[in-house]
Design a protein around this motif. Structure first.
Motif, PDB file in Angstrom:
ATOM      1  N   ALA A   1      27.413 -10.804  79.410  1.00 25.42           N
ATOM      2  CA  ALA A   1      27.523  -9.502  78.737  1.00 25.42           C
ATOM      3  C   ALA A   1      26.347  -9.053  78.657  1.00 25.42           C
ATOM      4  O   ALA A   1      25.265  -9.576  78.717  1.00 25.42           O
ATOM      5  CB  ALA A   1      28.531  -9.317  77.701  1.00 25.42           C
ATOM      6  N   HIS A   2      26.132  -7.711  78.752  1.00 22.91           N
ATOM      7  CA  HIS A   2      24.903  -6.974  78.076  1.00 22.91           C
ATOM      8  C   HIS A   2      25.144  -6.277  76.942  1.00 22.91           C
ATOM      9  O   HIS A   2      26.251  -6.310  76.424  1.00 22.91           O
ATOM     10  CB  HIS A   2      24.568  -5.906  79.281  1.00 22.91           C
ATOM     11  CG  HIS A   2      24.108  -6.614  80.711  1.00 22.91           C
ATOM     12  ND1 HIS A   2      22.715  -6.813  81.282  1.00 22.91           N
ATOM     13  CD2 HIS A   2      24.876  -7.274  81.655  1.00 22.91           C
ATOM     14  CE1 HIS A   2      22.694  -7.712  82.201  1.00 22.91           C
ATOM     15  NE2 HIS A   2      24.055  -7.663  82.609  1.00 22.91           N
ATOM     16  N   PRO A   3      24.025  -5.688  76.130  1.00 24.26           N
ATOM     17  CA  PRO A   3      24.421  -5.332  74.930  1.00 24.26           C
ATOM     18  C   PRO A   3      25.396  -4.187  74.541  1.00 24.26           C
ATOM     19  O   PRO A   3      25.571  -3.502  75.241  1.00 24.26           O
ATOM     20  CB  PRO A   3      22.662  -4.715  74.497  1.00 24.26           C
ATOM     21  CG  PRO A   3      21.781  -5.321  75.477  1.00 24.26           C
ATOM     22  CD  PRO A   3      22.608  -5.526  76.851  1.00 24.26           C
TER      23      PRO A   3
ATOM     24  N   SER B   1      29.275  -3.227  75.708  1.00 31.19           N
ATOM     25  CA  SER B   1      29.741  -4.405  76.719  1.00 31.19           C
ATOM     26  C   SER B   1      29.482  -5.653  75.883  1.00 31.19           C
ATOM     27  O   SER B   1      30.455  -6.436  76.506  1.00 31.19           O
ATOM     28  CB  SER B   1      28.773  -4.205  77.906  1.00 31.19           C
ATOM     29  OG  SER B   1      27.390  -4.162  77.364  1.00 31.19           O
ATOM     30  N   ARG B   2      28.619  -6.022  75.176  1.00 33.39           N
ATOM     31  CA  ARG B   2      28.598  -7.312  74.437  1.00 33.39           C
ATOM     32  C   ARG B   2      29.889  -7.414  73.606  1.00 33.39           C
ATOM     33  O   ARG B   2      30.339  -8.526  73.706  1.00 33.39           O
ATOM     34  CB  ARG B   2      27.286  -7.160  73.550  1.00 33.39           C
ATOM     35  CG  ARG B   2      26.802  -8.719  72.846  1.00 33.39           C
ATOM     36  CD  ARG B   2      27.516  -8.771  71.640  1.00 33.39           C
ATOM     37  NE  ARG B   2      27.041  -7.773  70.820  1.00 33.39           N
ATOM     38  CZ  ARG B   2      27.739  -7.286  69.651  1.00 33.39           C
ATOM     39  NH1 ARG B   2      28.687  -8.030  69.095  1.00 33.39           N
ATOM     40  NH2 ARG B   2      27.401  -6.266  68.984  1.00 33.39           N
ATOM     41  N   GLN B   3      30.459  -6.290  72.748  1.00 38.45           N
ATOM     42  CA  GLN B   3      31.374  -6.458  71.835  1.00 38.45           C
ATOM     43  C   GLN B   3      32.705  -6.708  72.810  1.00 38.45           C
ATOM     44  O   GLN B   3      33.423  -7.551  72.510  1.00 38.45           O
ATOM     45  CB  GLN B   3      31.690  -5.276  71.323  1.00 38.45           C
ATOM     46  CG  GLN B   3      30.692  -4.933  70.225  1.00 38.45           C
ATOM     47  CD  GLN B   3      30.906  -3.355  69.503  1.00 38.45           C
ATOM     48  OE1 GLN B   3      30.579  -2.546  69.971  1.00 38.45           O
ATOM     49  NE2 GLN B   3      31.862  -3.716  68.501  1.00 38.45           N
TER      50      GLN B   3
ATOM     51  N   MET C   1      32.489 -10.285  74.567  1.00 38.23           N
ATOM     52  CA  MET C   1      32.613 -11.522  73.539  1.00 38.23           C
ATOM     53  C   MET C   1      34.077 -11.588  73.123  1.00 38.23           C
ATOM     54  O   MET C   1      34.617 -12.728  73.215  1.00 38.23           O
ATOM     55  CB  MET C   1      31.716 -11.339  72.383  1.00 38.23           C
ATOM     56  CG  MET C   1      30.300 -11.521  72.569  1.00 38.23           C
ATOM     57  SD  MET C   1      29.471 -11.560  71.050  1.00 38.23           S
ATOM     58  CE  MET C   1      29.825 -12.979  70.250  1.00 38.23           C
TER      59      MET C   1
ATOM     60  N   CYS D   1      30.372 -17.770  77.141  1.00 36.89           N
ATOM     61  CA  CYS D   1      29.819 -16.294  77.087  1.00 36.89           C
ATOM     62  C   CYS D   1      28.379 -16.408  76.837  1.00 36.89           C
ATOM     63  O   CYS D   1      27.979 -17.040  75.917  1.00 36.89           O
ATOM     64  CB  CYS D   1      30.515 -15.607  76.165  1.00 36.89           C
ATOM     65  SG  CYS D   1      30.008 -13.591  76.369  1.00 36.89           S
TER      66      CYS D   1
ATOM     67  N   VAL E   1      24.712 -13.400  77.062  1.00 27.78           N
ATOM     68  CA  VAL E   1      24.246 -11.995  76.972  1.00 27.78           C
ATOM     69  C   VAL E   1      22.742 -11.920  77.186  1.00 27.78           C
ATOM     70  O   VAL E   1      21.837 -12.953  77.223  1.00 27.78           O
ATOM     71  CB  VAL E   1      24.219 -11.717  75.323  1.00 27.78           C
ATOM     72  CG1 VAL E   1      23.655 -10.231  75.246  1.00 27.78           C
ATOM     73  CG2 VAL E   1      25.797 -11.457  75.131  1.00 27.78           C
TER      74      VAL E   1
ATOM     75  N   ASP F   1      21.191  -5.950  68.146  1.00 30.66           N
ATOM     76  CA  ASP F   1      22.514  -5.853  68.481  1.00 30.66           C
ATOM     77  C   ASP F   1      23.468  -6.893  67.826  1.00 30.66           C
ATOM     78  O   ASP F   1      24.265  -7.345  68.805  1.00 30.66           O
ATOM     79  CB  ASP F   1      22.756  -5.843  70.101  1.00 30.66           C
ATOM     80  CG  ASP F   1      24.221  -5.389  70.520  1.00 30.66           C
ATOM     81  OD1 ASP F   1      24.805  -4.826  69.770  1.00 30.66           O
ATOM     82  OD2 ASP F   1      24.611  -6.046  71.473  1.00 30.66           O
TER      83      ASP F   1
ATOM     84  N   LEU G   1      27.956 -17.517  71.178  1.00 32.02           N
ATOM     85  CA  LEU G   1      27.436 -17.340  72.481  1.00 32.02           C
ATOM     86  C   LEU G   1      26.761 -18.673  72.888  1.00 32.02           C
ATOM     87  O   LEU G   1      26.239 -19.574  72.173  1.00 32.02           O
ATOM     88  CB  LEU G   1      26.115 -16.427  72.333  1.00 32.02           C
ATOM     89  CG  LEU G   1      26.527 -15.032  72.168  1.00 32.02           C
ATOM     90  CD1 LEU G   1      25.509 -13.969  71.979  1.00 32.02           C
ATOM     91  CD2 LEU G   1      27.423 -14.412  73.099  1.00 32.02           C
TER      92      LEU G   1
ATOM     93  N   VAL H   1      21.432 -16.956  75.434  1.00 32.14           N
ATOM     94  CA  VAL H   1      21.014 -15.488  75.230  1.00 32.14           C
ATOM     95  C   VAL H   1      19.766 -15.380  76.285  1.00 32.14           C
ATOM     96  O   VAL H   1      18.624 -16.307  76.212  1.00 32.14           O
ATOM     97  CB  VAL H   1      20.423 -14.979  73.935  1.00 32.14           C
ATOM     98  CG1 VAL H   1      19.833 -13.623  74.045  1.00 32.14           C
ATOM     99  CG2 VAL H   1      21.798 -14.999  73.169  1.00 32.14           C
TER     100      VAL H   1
END
Length: 464
Positions: free
Chosen positions: A85-87, A90-92, A95, A105, A107, A115, A124, A127
């Protein structure tokens, strides 16, 4: 391996998009499947043209449920191995999907922001940051308590596209210096420093410089007016947004550039000297005595904006560039060596692929139990219906699972000020009258039986 990449963005194209396309293209070339969750538009079209799957999403919170079911259906047909995922939104979403489907997952953090990472790092598997400076920011100022999970994988330029071109020097030709960036409010610091350079050049290098502005955005008209007022006898041109070969040509036709992040790498890969200026800070002219700082900050992605800027810095760097064509060529060659040594795309993508494999293998050895979908309030919301029965009357209604266990509140804003509140009640529908002319926004709040809450903008209307 099948990699799911949710990516949210505001601007239709930019450095984030190029990062995702570049790494996804590499994974596909290695016979892996990639599916990107993104908004519809030119970015999604480019992905499809590259053989990369796309799930369209607007990333509004009420849409999370329908997008999740699309991801779940994809997973049933082509099992997903990893979510990258990206911030932010999209991260929400990423995840949530990973936890419900029982997937690992990771990020990527592209800039100087947190974020919610301190609260989510435990969920996660890794990262990635695009520079060591961003990694240190997350540890020292961001409060991330698991630094062992933070790994640097830099952005890299497309070296097959961005490479030097022969360009003969002509006596009397103006020196072309290009600003390459989006022209939006998050780039305001960049534009302030650029104006200083334009004003300095008008006074000291009158008639000797041609400014080329490559980009577009909400501040385009403001920038045009300011440059026209400040440029003096120097000339200026505006190309709008460029990409691909047109962007490469703009770099190659420049004697120097003023650029952030990935744009700095692209220009340097073309052998063009770069003043690194990002939305967060001024790294300055990339030269033998400054290059490590520029790399550390992702070419202006880390900093304190004006508070960290040394007065007169851009003027001094411009003076260095204007010393001679020979000096500019020397700086351009030095910058190209930096990209070759530290930003080799094949090495970076192989590093990323190797990390994917480790994360997937570790997850198979010690899998986390899937989280029930009901644990995520966002995934119980199926959409918000908004009707305007007459100009001054809004009718809003939530579509959701088990609405009898939910409570709903509504705030009405007019021109940024709260004018009415409807506090929590077990009523998923609400009629709201607009009290006179203005720009209105309705913010919706939803609370479940466990006191978990979410909020989002449900409607925006203008009443003349």
């Amino acid at each position: 391996m099948h990699i799911l990449i949710p990516v949210y963005f505001n601007a239709p194209l930019g450095g984030l998009h190029e990062n995702v396309i570049s790494s996804s293209r590499f994974m596909v070339s290695k016979k892996h499947r990639v599916t990107v969750v993104c908004k519809s538009g030119p970015f999604g079209d480019r992905l499809l043209a590259e053989g990369i799957g796309v799930i369209e999403a607007d990333f509004s919170l009420p849409s999370f449920s329908s997008v999740f079911f699309a991801i779940k259906a994809l997973h049933a047909e082509h099992p997903i191995d990893l979510v990258h995922a990206h911030p932010f939104a999209s991260r929400q979403l990423g995840m949530m999907a990973a936890q419900v489907l029982g997937l690992p997952c990771v990020v990527t953090m592209h800039g100087k922001y947190v974020d919610a990472l301190p609260d989510t790092i435990g969920q996660l598997d890794g990262v990635f940051t695009v520079s060591e400076g961003i990694r240190q920011y997350l540890i020292q100022e961001g409060g991330v308590a698991a630094p062992e999970k933070l790994h640097v994988i830099p952005n890299t330029p497309d070296v097959q596209l961005f490479k030097p071109a022969r360009r003969s020097a002509k006596a009397g030709r103006k020196v072309t210096i290009s600003l390459v960036t989006r022209l939006d409010h998050d780039k305001a610091f960049m534009l302030e420093i650029f104006y200083k350079a334009v004003a300095h050049a008008a006074e000291r290098y009158s008639g000797r410089i041609h400014w080329q502005v490559v980009g577009q955005g909400t501040l385009q008209e403001e920038l045009t007016q300011c440059v026209e007022q400040l440029r003096g006898d120097n000339s200026v041109s505006f190309t709008g947004w460029l990409e691909g070969e047109a962007l490469r040509d703009a770099y190659q036709q420049s004697d120097a550039v003023i650029v952030p992040g990935r744009c700095a790498l692209e220009a340097m890969s073309c052998g063009v000297p770069a003043i690194a200026l990002g939305s967060k800070g001024y790294s300055g002219l990339v030269a033998p005595d400054t290059w490590q700082q520029a790399v550390y900050t992702n070419f202006g992605g880390v900093g304190d904006k004006a508070d960290g800027y040394s007065a007169g810095a851009v003027e001094r760097d411009l003076d260095t560039l204007m010393t001679s064509a020979r000096n500019r060529r020397r700086l351009g060659l030095f910058g190209r060596r930096i990209t070759q040594q530290l930003f080799n795309p094949n090495k970076a993508h192989l590093h990323l692929l190797g990390f994917y494999r480790l994360v997937v293998e570790a997850h198979k050895a010690d899998p986390r139990a899937p989280v029930p979908r009901s644990e995520f309030l966002e995934l119980r919301l199926r959409g918000l219906d908004v009707a305007r029965q007459r100009p001054d009357l809004l009718v809003l209604g939530h579509r959701c699972e088990r609405p009898e266990t939910l409570s709903f509140a509504w705030y009405l804003f007019r021109d940024g000020e709260v004018v009415e509140k409807f506090m929590y009640r077990p009523e998923p529908q609400r009629e709201i009258s607009l009290p006179g002319p203005g720009r209105y926004e309705v913010r919706c709040f939803v609370q479940d039986e466990h006191k978990r809450r979410v909020s989002f903008i449900g409607a925006e209307v203008v009443l003349p």
